[in-house]
Scaffold this motif. Sequence first.
Motif, PDB file in Angstrom:
ATOM      1  N   GLU A  24      31.774 -69.403 -22.733  1.00 23.16           N
ATOM      2  CA  GLU A  24      30.808 -68.632 -23.518  1.00 23.16           C
ATOM      3  C   GLU A  24      29.521 -69.435 -23.720  1.00 23.16           C
ATOM      4  OE1 GLU A  24      30.575 -66.941 -28.046  1.00 23.16           O
ATOM      5  OE2 GLU A  24      32.522 -66.875 -27.024  1.00 23.16           O
ATOM      6  N   LEU A  25      29.668 -70.732 -23.986  1.00 19.47           N
ATOM      7  CA  LEU A  25      28.496 -71.589 -24.164  1.00 19.47           C
ATOM      8  C   LEU A  25      27.694 -71.715 -22.872  1.00 19.47           C
ATOM      9  CD1 LEU A  25      29.914 -74.456 -26.374  1.00 19.47           C
ATOM     10  CD2 LEU A  25      28.380 -72.633 -27.048  1.00 19.47           C
ATOM     11  N   GLN A  26      28.378 -71.794 -21.723  1.00 21.04           N
ATOM     12  CA  GLN A  26      27.684 -71.870 -20.436  1.00 21.04           C
ATOM     13  C   GLN A  26      26.809 -70.636 -20.229  1.00 21.04           C
ATOM     14  OE1 GLN A  26      30.957 -72.443 -17.699  1.00 21.04           O
ATOM     15  NE2 GLN A  26      30.309 -74.544 -17.312  1.00 21.04           N
ATOM     16  N   GLU A  27      27.329 -69.463 -20.576  1.00 21.82           N
ATOM     17  CA  GLU A  27      26.559 -68.227 -20.441  1.00 21.82           C
ATOM     18  C   GLU A  27      25.309 -68.260 -21.330  1.00 21.82           C
ATOM     19  OE1 GLU A  27      27.244 -65.486 -18.534  1.00 21.82           O
ATOM     20  OE2 GLU A  27      28.995 -66.464 -17.652  1.00 21.82           O
ATOM     21  N   VAL A  28      25.482 -68.652 -22.586  1.00 21.94           N
ATOM     22  CA  VAL A  28      24.367 -68.651 -23.539  1.00 21.94           C
ATOM     23  C   VAL A  28      23.311 -69.677 -23.151  1.00 21.94           C
ATOM     24  CG1 VAL A  28      23.741 -69.098 -25.937  1.00 21.94           C
ATOM     25  CG2 VAL A  28      25.779 -67.773 -25.426  1.00 21.94           C
ATOM     26  N   ILE A  29      23.728 -70.900 -22.865  1.00 20.75           N
ATOM     27  CA  ILE A  29      22.775 -71.957 -22.518  1.00 20.75           C
ATOM     28  C   ILE A  29      22.103 -71.658 -21.186  1.00 20.75           C
ATOM     29  CG2 ILE A  29      22.567 -74.407 -21.924  1.00 20.75           C
ATOM     30  CD1 ILE A  29      24.733 -74.940 -24.031  1.00 20.75           C
ATOM     31  N   GLY A  30      22.858 -71.111 -20.228  1.00 19.74           N
ATOM     32  CA  GLY A  30      22.275 -70.732 -18.936  1.00 19.74           C
ATOM     33  C   GLY A  30      21.194 -69.676 -19.084  1.00 19.74           C
ATOM     34  N   SER A  31      21.434 -68.691 -19.955  1.00 14.16           N
ATOM     35  CA  SER A  31      20.419 -67.646 -20.155  1.00 14.16           C
ATOM     36  C   SER A  31      19.215 -68.184 -20.927  1.00 14.16           C
ATOM     37  CB  SER A  31      21.024 -66.449 -20.878  1.00 14.16           C
ATOM     38  OG  SER A  31      21.440 -66.809 -22.170  1.00 14.16           O
ATOM     39  N   MET A  32      19.443 -69.122 -21.860  1.00 16.83           N
ATOM     40  CA  MET A  32      18.332 -69.703 -22.620  1.00 16.83           C
ATOM     41  C   MET A  32      17.392 -70.491 -21.725  1.00 16.83           C
ATOM     42  SD  MET A  32      20.216 -71.047 -26.105  1.00 16.83           S
ATOM     43  CE  MET A  32      19.077 -72.380 -26.250  1.00 16.83           C
ATOM     44  N   HIS A  33      17.934 -71.193 -20.742  1.00 16.82           N
ATOM     45  CA  HIS A  33      17.130 -72.050 -19.874  1.00 16.82           C
ATOM     46  C   HIS A  33      16.895 -71.446 -18.491  1.00 16.82           C
ATOM     47  CE1 HIS A  33      16.983 -75.407 -22.663  1.00 16.82           C
ATOM     48  NE2 HIS A  33      18.232 -75.113 -22.976  1.00 16.82           N
ATOM     49  N   LYS A  34      17.193 -70.155 -18.353  1.00 14.25           N
ATOM     50  CA  LYS A  34      16.956 -69.413 -17.110  1.00 14.25           C
ATOM     51  C   LYS A  34      17.587 -70.106 -15.901  1.00 14.25           C
ATOM     52  CE  LYS A  34      12.626 -67.467 -18.752  1.00 14.25           C
ATOM     53  NZ  LYS A  34      12.164 -68.328 -19.819  1.00 14.25           N
ATOM     54  N   SER A  35      18.878 -70.447 -16.026  1.00 14.25           N
ATOM     55  CA  SER A  35      19.585 -71.065 -14.918  1.00 14.25           C
ATOM     56  C   SER A  35      20.951 -70.388 -14.755  1.00 14.25           C
ATOM     57  CB  SER A  35      19.753 -72.565 -15.132  1.00 14.25           C
ATOM     58  OG  SER A  35      20.864 -72.842 -15.924  1.00 14.25           O
ATOM     59  N   ASP A  36      21.583 -70.679 -13.642  1.00 14.28           N
ATOM     60  CA  ASP A  36      22.899 -70.136 -13.351  1.00 14.28           C
ATOM     61  C   ASP A  36      23.927 -70.792 -14.282  1.00 14.28           C
ATOM     62  OD1 ASP A  36      25.033 -68.904 -12.158  1.00 14.28           O
ATOM     63  OD2 ASP A  36      25.058 -70.222 -10.403  1.00 14.28           O
ATOM     64  N   PRO A  37      24.785 -70.028 -14.952  1.00 17.60           N
ATOM     65  CA  PRO A  37      25.799 -70.627 -15.837  1.00 17.60           C
ATOM     66  C   PRO A  37      26.746 -71.566 -15.100  1.00 17.60           C
ATOM     67  CG  PRO A  37      25.650 -68.268 -16.218  1.00 17.60           C
ATOM     68  CD  PRO A  37      24.781 -68.572 -15.044  1.00 17.60           C
TER      69      PRO A  37
END
Length: 85
Positions: A17-30
């Motif tokens: 879940e954290l990978q999804e959130v942080i990936g979307s915040m920094h515009k990168s692939d989770p």
Amino acid sequence: MVVDIIHPGRANVPKSELQEVIGSMHKSDPKLVILFGFKTKFGGGKSTGFCLIYDNEEACLKFEPKYRLARNGMYEVKEQSRKAI
């Protein structure tokens, strides 16, 4: 980077879940977000850990240790007995 997560009412937050959130915040692939070293504060409600975000999968495979890649499903570990080794 160091990541502080506030999660009142929950024991912990899954790394997926954290990978999804942080990936979307920094515009990168989770898949390229590597999370590790999380510790929950006494009493709960807050966790602190580390996060690495790679530009591409090649850089991730080059610099990341094999055990962390295995945890994220990017590397296959061969199981052998000590006697066989």
